[in-house]
Motif scaffolding. Structure first.
Motif, PDB file in Angstrom:
ATOM      1  N   ASP A  48     -30.640  31.882 -43.238  1.00 59.84           N
ATOM      2  CA  ASP A  48     -29.867  31.995 -44.471  1.00 59.84           C
ATOM      3  C   ASP A  48     -29.984  30.663 -45.210  1.00 59.84           C
ATOM      4  O   ASP A  48     -29.530  29.634 -44.703  1.00 59.84           O
ATOM      5  CB  ASP A  48     -28.399  32.295 -44.127  1.00 59.84           C
ATOM      6  N   PRO A  49     -30.588  30.651 -46.386  1.00 58.79           N
ATOM      7  CA  PRO A  49     -30.809  29.359 -47.063  1.00 58.79           C
ATOM      8  C   PRO A  49     -29.510  28.596 -47.337  1.00 58.79           C
ATOM      9  O   PRO A  49     -29.508  27.367 -47.417  1.00 58.79           O
ATOM     10  CB  PRO A  49     -31.517  29.749 -48.366  1.00 58.79           C
ATOM     11  N   ARG A  50     -28.413  29.324 -47.428  1.00 59.26           N
ATOM     12  CA  ARG A  50     -27.147  28.641 -47.735  1.00 59.26           C
ATOM     13  C   ARG A  50     -26.618  27.862 -46.539  1.00 59.26           C
ATOM     14  O   ARG A  50     -25.819  26.948 -46.673  1.00 59.26           O
ATOM     15  CB  ARG A  50     -26.105  29.669 -48.208  1.00 59.26           C
ATOM     16  N   THR A  51     -27.048  28.226 -45.315  1.00 59.83           N
ATOM     17  CA  THR A  51     -26.588  27.496 -44.126  1.00 59.83           C
ATOM     18  C   THR A  51     -27.749  26.762 -43.444  1.00 59.83           C
ATOM     19  O   THR A  51     -27.542  26.028 -42.487  1.00 59.83           O
ATOM     20  CB  THR A  51     -25.965  28.455 -43.085  1.00 59.83           C
ATOM     21  N   GLU A  52     -28.966  27.013 -43.929  1.00 60.22           N
ATOM     22  CA  GLU A  52     -30.179  26.456 -43.320  1.00 60.22           C
ATOM     23  C   GLU A  52     -30.306  26.828 -41.845  1.00 60.22           C
ATOM     24  O   GLU A  52     -30.921  26.100 -41.064  1.00 60.22           O
ATOM     25  CB  GLU A  52     -30.232  24.927 -43.460  1.00 60.22           C
ATOM     26  N   SER A  53     -29.688  27.908 -41.478  1.00 58.50           N
ATOM     27  CA  SER A  53     -29.789  28.342 -40.086  1.00 58.50           C
ATOM     28  C   SER A  53     -29.708  29.867 -40.031  1.00 58.50           C
ATOM     29  O   SER A  53     -29.528  30.529 -41.058  1.00 58.50           O
ATOM     30  CB  SER A  53     -28.670  27.723 -39.251  1.00 58.50           C
ATOM     31  N   PHE A  54     -29.812  30.405 -38.839  1.00 56.72           N
ATOM     32  CA  PHE A  54     -29.714  31.857 -38.685  1.00 56.72           C
ATOM     33  C   PHE A  54     -28.272  32.350 -38.802  1.00 56.72           C
ATOM     34  O   PHE A  54     -28.023  33.543 -38.758  1.00 56.72           O
ATOM     35  CB  PHE A  54     -30.320  32.281 -37.343  1.00 56.72           C
ATOM     36  N   LEU A  55     -27.342  31.436 -38.924  1.00 62.65           N
ATOM     37  CA  LEU A  55     -25.958  31.858 -39.144  1.00 62.65           C
ATOM     38  C   LEU A  55     -25.806  32.256 -40.601  1.00 62.65           C
ATOM     39  O   LEU A  55     -26.242  31.530 -41.501  1.00 62.65           O
ATOM     40  CB  LEU A  55     -25.005  30.687 -38.865  1.00 62.65           C
ATOM     41  N   THR A  76     -30.458  29.546 -29.897  1.00 58.47           N
ATOM     42  CA  THR A  76     -31.115  29.192 -31.151  1.00 58.47           C
ATOM     43  C   THR A  76     -32.568  29.674 -31.105  1.00 58.47           C
ATOM     44  O   THR A  76     -33.303  29.325 -30.192  1.00 58.47           O
ATOM     45  CB  THR A  76     -31.071  27.673 -31.359  1.00 58.47           C
ATOM     46  N   PRO A  77     -32.974  30.519 -32.084  1.00 56.65           N
ATOM     47  CA  PRO A  77     -34.370  30.985 -32.093  1.00 56.65           C
ATOM     48  C   PRO A  77     -35.319  29.786 -32.187  1.00 56.65           C
ATOM     49  O   PRO A  77     -34.991  28.781 -32.821  1.00 56.65           O
ATOM     50  CB  PRO A  77     -34.452  31.825 -33.372  1.00 56.65           C
ATOM     51  N   ILE A  78     -36.443  29.888 -31.531  1.00 62.88           N
ATOM     52  CA  ILE A  78     -37.395  28.785 -31.538  1.00 62.88           C
ATOM     53  C   ILE A  78     -38.167  28.774 -32.851  1.00 62.88           C
ATOM     54  O   ILE A  78     -38.418  29.818 -33.447  1.00 62.88           O
ATOM     55  CB  ILE A  78     -38.333  28.891 -30.313  1.00 62.88           C
ATOM     56  N   GLY A  79     -38.509  27.605 -33.326  1.00 61.46           N
ATOM     57  CA  GLY A  79     -39.259  27.516 -34.566  1.00 61.46           C
ATOM     58  C   GLY A  79     -38.733  26.366 -35.391  1.00 61.46           C
ATOM     59  O   GLY A  79     -37.751  25.726 -35.019  1.00 61.46           O
ATOM     60  N   LYS A  80     -39.387  26.104 -36.505  1.00 58.71           N
ATOM     61  CA  LYS A  80     -38.995  24.946 -37.302  1.00 58.71           C
ATOM     62  C   LYS A  80     -38.272  25.356 -38.574  1.00 58.71           C
ATOM     63  O   LYS A  80     -38.181  26.528 -38.916  1.00 58.71           O
ATOM     64  CB  LYS A  80     -40.238  24.122 -37.615  1.00 58.71           C
ATOM     65  N   GLY A  81     -37.717  24.390 -39.248  1.00 57.58           N
ATOM     66  CA  GLY A  81     -37.152  24.638 -40.563  1.00 57.58           C
ATOM     67  C   GLY A  81     -35.755  25.221 -40.542  1.00 57.58           C
ATOM     68  O   GLY A  81     -35.265  25.723 -41.536  1.00 57.58           O
ATOM     69  N   HIS A  82     -35.118  25.191 -39.356  1.00 58.95           N
ATOM     70  CA  HIS A  82     -33.724  25.634 -39.347  1.00 58.95           C
ATOM     71  C   HIS A  82     -32.966  24.830 -38.299  1.00 58.95           C
ATOM     72  O   HIS A  82     -33.553  24.161 -37.452  1.00 58.95           O
ATOM     73  CB  HIS A  82     -33.624  27.135 -39.059  1.00 58.95           C
ATOM     74  N   ARG A  83     -31.672  24.906 -38.353  1.00 59.35           N
ATOM     75  CA  ARG A  83     -30.840  24.090 -37.487  1.00 59.35           C
ATOM     76  C   ARG A  83     -30.331  24.869 -36.279  1.00 59.35           C
ATOM     77  O   ARG A  83     -30.203  26.093 -36.327  1.00 59.35           O
ATOM     78  CB  ARG A  83     -29.647  23.560 -38.290  1.00 59.35           C
ATOM     79  N   SER A  84     -30.002  24.147 -35.233  1.00 58.51           N
ATOM     80  CA  SER A  84     -29.421  24.761 -34.037  1.00 58.51           C
ATOM     81  C   SER A  84     -28.124  25.470 -34.422  1.00 58.51           C
ATOM     82  O   SER A  84     -27.338  24.971 -35.225  1.00 58.51           O
ATOM     83  CB  SER A  84     -29.140  23.680 -32.992  1.00 58.51           C
ATOM     84  N   LEU A  85     -27.918  26.650 -33.858  1.00 59.65           N
ATOM     85  CA  LEU A  85     -26.734  27.431 -34.221  1.00 59.65           C
ATOM     86  C   LEU A  85     -25.448  26.706 -33.842  1.00 59.65           C
ATOM     87  O   LEU A  85     -24.509  26.614 -34.628  1.00 59.65           O
ATOM     88  CB  LEU A  85     -26.781  28.797 -33.525  1.00 59.65           C
ATOM     89  N   ASN A  86     -25.406  26.196 -32.613  1.00 56.19           N
ATOM     90  CA  ASN A  86     -24.181  25.532 -32.157  1.00 56.19           C
ATOM     91  C   ASN A  86     -23.879  24.288 -32.993  1.00 56.19           C
ATOM     92  O   ASN A  86     -22.749  24.048 -33.386  1.00 56.19           O
ATOM     93  CB  ASN A  86     -24.302  25.172 -30.678  1.00 56.19           C
ATOM     94  N   LEU A  87     -24.931  23.496 -33.260  1.00 52.55           N
ATOM     95  CA  LEU A  87     -24.695  22.276 -34.029  1.00 52.55           C
ATOM     96  C   LEU A  87     -24.311  22.600 -35.466  1.00 52.55           C
ATOM     97  O   LEU A  87     -23.475  21.921 -36.066  1.00 52.55           O
ATOM     98  CB  LEU A  87     -25.930  21.370 -33.986  1.00 52.55           C
ATOM     99  N   THR A  88     -24.892  23.661 -36.028  1.00 52.48           N
ATOM    100  CA  THR A  88     -24.530  24.064 -37.386  1.00 52.48           C
ATOM    101  C   THR A  88     -23.060  24.460 -37.453  1.00 52.48           C
ATOM    102  O   THR A  88     -22.331  24.049 -38.364  1.00 52.48           O
ATOM    103  CB  THR A  88     -25.403  25.242 -37.858  1.00 52.48           C
ATOM    104  N   LEU A  89     -22.623  25.211 -36.481  1.00 48.09           N
ATOM    105  CA  LEU A  89     -21.205  25.601 -36.459  1.00 48.09           C
ATOM    106  C   LEU A  89     -20.301  24.371 -36.406  1.00 48.09           C
ATOM    107  O   LEU A  89     -19.329  24.268 -37.159  1.00 48.09           O
ATOM    108  CB  LEU A  89     -20.908  26.480 -35.235  1.00 48.09           C
ATOM    109  N   ARG A  90     -20.637  23.433 -35.513  1.00 50.95           N
ATOM    110  CA  ARG A  90     -19.801  22.230 -35.382  1.00 50.95           C
ATOM    111  C   ARG A  90     -19.742  21.457 -36.686  1.00 50.95           C
ATOM    112  O   ARG A  90     -18.697  20.979 -37.102  1.00 50.95           O
ATOM    113  CB  ARG A  90     -20.360  21.327 -34.268  1.00 50.95           C
ATOM    114  N   LYS A  91     -20.909  21.348 -37.319  1.00 49.71           N
ATOM    115  CA  LYS A  91     -21.006  20.572 -38.559  1.00 49.71           C
ATOM    116  C   LYS A  91     -20.297  21.286 -39.707  1.00 49.71           C
ATOM    117  O   LYS A  91     -19.449  20.703 -40.385  1.00 49.71           O
ATOM    118  CB  LYS A  91     -22.500  20.428 -38.896  1.00 49.71           C
TER     119      LYS A  91
END
Ligand SMILES: CC(C)[C@H](C(=O)O)[C@@H](O)C(=O)O
Ligand SMILES: CC(C)[C@H](C(=O)O)[C@@H](O)C(=O)O
Lengths: 337, 337
Positions: A48-55, A76-91
């Motif tokens: 999702d471009p608004r979260t830069e992650s799969f969340l 967290t799905p493997i690959g580039k250009g997105h953030r770790s799900l857990n870290l995104t949530l924390r942030k």
């Protein structure tokens, strides 16, 4: 929370075994008559471009609105250009404190029977800054950032937690003999807050010594507060003392009073969909969420039902050496409520 | 080492209980007929400008010349304008690897009876860079530095150690899922070295998971190699599994083939001079020194004598729940040689 009121809460069932164990929580809540309506959100299949992650943005909005949620494991799905799900949530949700009560479970035998402590981990900065670079070829550095603001905030939380949960002592864990400035600032903030809680004993313990004491005599500790990486290490060590991550609840406290309870174990893809997963950590995390909402009666009943089921030992999942399916174990907990 | 030859070795008795336990080692060596002549050096009473610490230049020269030494506990005097004694030794002598075998002691009961592992800690860089500063008021940072050179060196040592000591597996401990560049470089170096040792199994374990596994099932590990701070934490955790720092030997490997064996416990000022200290860690460290010198016969005899004395349990110092004085325990070890 007023009587009769229904609370909306966000539910992230997560991946792998997540949906199965989330189902267990729903059943248990139903039997206990918990007046919660879930807003379910799954991890998206695209970034999702608004979260830069799969969340999805909507899922974060849901937590921000409800201020309370429950989260299963997310790989967290493997690959580039997105953030770790857990870290995104924390942030994104400013989840500044990760709280993990760690108690020996009567009837489930490990090498320790006297563990009764709580780890409180700073969850936003420190060694998790993400700031790393190569200085020259073959020389890389990473920055550990400690701020007064985040340190005071987590220290405040730890002392408040100790006070409101009948705990007597807070130990700040550090390596300030080596990292004088960073861990030194963390300790300074803890000391400042400690002054305001004269009824709580305050001590400082160096991390290497802390880990040695934990494996020799975990009964020495009560509430532990620490920077991010030490919290990561010590909370898992403590989970190991009582049997592992399948048995330890956790809850993240965020900006604006958010409480996101979370099972911190993995998504166990090998057993996913097979009705074999242990829902205990997620159930106990859900109990923390209920306590946060002051649904103390339901929290207590569910908690006791889980403890009794484990203590009796008749229904246990395979990770605890038993033969029960997820649904049989869940049914046993429901029967005890 | 040729038969009949006498070896000169540096001895730092250290502070507090240091001189008493060093005396025990001397007695044991005498009884075992170890052909070592000690060059004794005490920590100075003033800062030596040539070392910027309380360590004298002559003492460092002694280790550099002899390439082998034994060190008791050293408490860094409080105050400014000088460096920590332990860190100065590591830096000045290029002590790049700290090696700590950790084995359950038959007869000395802890919660674990199956510990048989070795931790190998990078000892010169990482989180111990000493590079810290305040960015703005209330925001401080510290630099963790990982270099290819130091990582390869400690990885080489770890695999070489595994091979020459009949060990089967090397586990690199890291947090590269978060510190991708720094711990990532450390892992890359370990992988490169692992390629050269196809007979040794290589695995990578995240530090939080490592600590959890260590407290649940330490038998899962064999040789562990890791950056500085993780080594500091995990080596103390492992010591805790078998009874504490009073029982665990260590040895530092330095540039130019230096071997400085070291008891890593504190100087215990409260019991110093009272003939109560436990000399086991220093004795076992001295055994590591003897093995390094290939005095295998004497090493074996002393080692067995220590193990037997502890196993019999008749002579034990107070820290192990016994009533023996340092000298009675030492005499018992001598009698077993
Ligand atoms: C998955 C990983 C990024 C995470 C962390 O290091 O914080 C995990 O270990 C945890 O403790 O939640
Ligand atoms: C005393 C301290 C500086 C030292 C360290 O952190 O390395 C100690 O804990 C050790 O393990 O030798």
């Amino acid at each position: 929370t007023e009587a009769g009121e229904t609370i909306r809460a966000t539910l992230f069932p997560g991946d792998g075994i997540g949906p199965e164990i989330a189902e267990s929580v729903k059943q248990v809540f139903k039997v206990a008559g918990v007046p919660i309506e879930w807003e379910e959100h799954y991890v998206g299949t695209e970034v999702d471009p608004r979260t830069e992650s799969f969340l999805t943005w909507e899922s974060l909005e849901s937590v921000r609105r409800n201020k309370v949620g429950l989260k299963g494991p997310m790989a967290t799905p493997i690959g580039k250009g997105h953030r770790s799900l857990n870290l995104t949530l924390r942030k994104e949700l400013g989840l500044y404190a990760n709280v993990r009560p760690c108690n020996s479970l009567p009837g489930y035998k490990t090498r320790y029977d006297d563990v009764n402590l709580v780890t409180i981990r700073e969850n936003t900065e420190g060694e998790y800054s993400g700031l790393e670079h190569q200085v020259v070829r073959g020389v890389v550095e990473s920055l550990k950032i400690i701020t007064r603001q985040a340190s005071l905030r987590v220290a405040e939380y730890a002392f408040h937690y100790a006070k409101t949960n009948g705990r007597e002592r807070v130990s700040a864990i550090h390596k300030a003999n080596i990292m004088r400035k960073t861990d030194g600032l963390f300790l300074k903030c803890c000391r400042e807050v400690a002054e305001k809680y004269p009824e709580i004993t305050y001590e400082e313990v160096i991390i290497d010594n802390c880990c040695m004491t934990l494996v020799k005599n975990p009964g020495m500790f009560d509430v532990l507060v620490m920077p991010n990486l030490y919290g990561d290490i010590i909370s898992d060590l403590c989970a190991g003392l009582i049997g592992g991550l399948g048995l330890t609840p956790s809850c993240n406290i965020g900006e604006g009073g958010i409480c996101l309870a979370e099972a911190v174990h993995g998504s166990a893809p090998d057993i996913s969909g097979k009705n074999l997963a242990n829902p205990t950590a997620l159930m106990l995390s859900a109990v923390m969420m209920l306590r946060h909402l002051q649904f103390n009666n339901q929290a207590e009943r569910i908690h006791n039902a889980i403890l009794q089921t484990i203590a009796e030992g008749k229904y246990r999942t395979a990770d605890l050496g038993g033969k029960s399916s997820t649904s049989d174990y869940t049914k046993a907990v429901c029967d005890h409520i």
